[in-house]
Design a protein around this motif. Structure first.
Motif, PDB file in Angstrom:
ATOM      1  N   ASP A 157      49.860 -11.435  64.938  1.00 40.61           N
ATOM      2  CA  ASP A 157      50.717 -10.877  65.955  1.00 40.61           C
ATOM      3  C   ASP A 157      51.910 -10.029  65.357  1.00 40.61           C
ATOM      4  N   MET A 171      49.285   0.111  62.813  1.00 38.84           N
ATOM      5  CA  MET A 171      49.196  -0.866  63.896  1.00 38.84           C
ATOM      6  C   MET A 171      50.493  -1.334  64.622  1.00 38.84           C
ATOM      7  N   GLN A 176      50.128  -2.415  68.592  1.00 38.61           N
ATOM      8  CA  GLN A 176      49.027  -3.373  68.452  1.00 38.61           C
ATOM      9  C   GLN A 176      49.483  -4.728  67.919  1.00 38.61           C
ATOM     10  N   ALA A 216      53.937   3.303  72.661  1.00 39.08           N
ATOM     11  CA  ALA A 216      52.983   2.230  72.802  1.00 39.08           C
ATOM     12  C   ALA A 216      53.057   1.420  74.125  1.00 39.08           C
TER      13      ALA A 216
END
Length: 223
Positions: A157, A171, A176, A216
């Motif tokens: 996470d 990421m 993400q 994002a």
């Protein structure tokens, strides 16, 4: 040779050293003065045998041995790390900055810290990662209390560490995973970007460069 551990065992006798990092034959230590290189191993085979010896005696040494990519980190179980409260009371960090970082991490947005003492600040702020999270420890990272270790960013996470590089940083930039990264390798656009002045042994101040939009997640904040 000392307890069959060669160089690592010798360094471990110095209680000021919190961590020993081995990458191939190269050896780096972390102490109150920061991060520095020391004399390494004469060959990769000798380094490998020394690491195996430490892994076999880690309980007696009260050490944790972590393999991170091509590196091996030997750290003390009871190594003292300044807390967010310590940084606030010493004037290094403001409560507002701590709140900014905590809010960003709750949203799983990336936070970056730049400077020689980034490792210390990253480790302190790691306590703000939500309990129960799966955390990938990059170099000089730390597993926050109540969190679970992840073997790679793909299983995590959050990523915590200094210059974890690919794939953790891309990421994090893509939203993400959440991240708390010091001195990133890539051009990582973070929700909160901090700069820390001074060496690890005498941190002067943490400055919030800016809070920026995380493409994002589509959010925007002002610093």
């Amino acid at each position: 040779m000392l307890y069959g551990q060669h160089l690592i065992g010798e360094l471990w006798q110095d209680k000021a050293i919190a961590e020993v990092h081995i990458r191939g034959t190269r050896v780096t230590v972390v102490d109150k003065h920061g991060i520095r290189d020391v004399m390494g191993f004469p060959s990769a085979a000798i380094a490998s045998r020394a690491i195996e010896a430490v892994e076999a005696s880690r309980e007696r040494m009260m050490a944790v041995v972590t393999r991170i990519g091509a590196s091996v980190v030997v750290s003390r179980i009871n190594s003292a790390t300044p807390t967010v409260f310590d940084l606030i009371t010493s004037g290094v960090v403001t409560e507002g900055q701590a709140d900014q970082v905590g809010s960003a991490l709750e949203r799983m947005d990336p936070v970056t810290v730049v400077g020689p003492a980034a490792r210390v600040v990253v480790r302190a702020f790691a306590a703000l990662v939500p309990t129960g999270s799966r955390v990938f420890e990059g170099p000089y990272g730390i597993l926050p209390a109540g969190c679970v270790a992840a073997t790679s960013p793909l299983d995590a996470d959050y990523a915590i560490g200094i210059r974890p590089g690919v794939p953790a940083e891309p990421m994090a930039a893509a939203g993400q995973i959440g991240a708390l990264i010091g001195n990133p390798e890539t051009d990582l656009r973070a929700a909160v970007r901090l700069v820390v002045s001074g060496p690890s042994s005498l941190i002067r101040q943490v400055t919030c460069v800016e809070e920026v939009a995380n493409p994002a997640h589509g959010g925007s904040w002002t610093g």
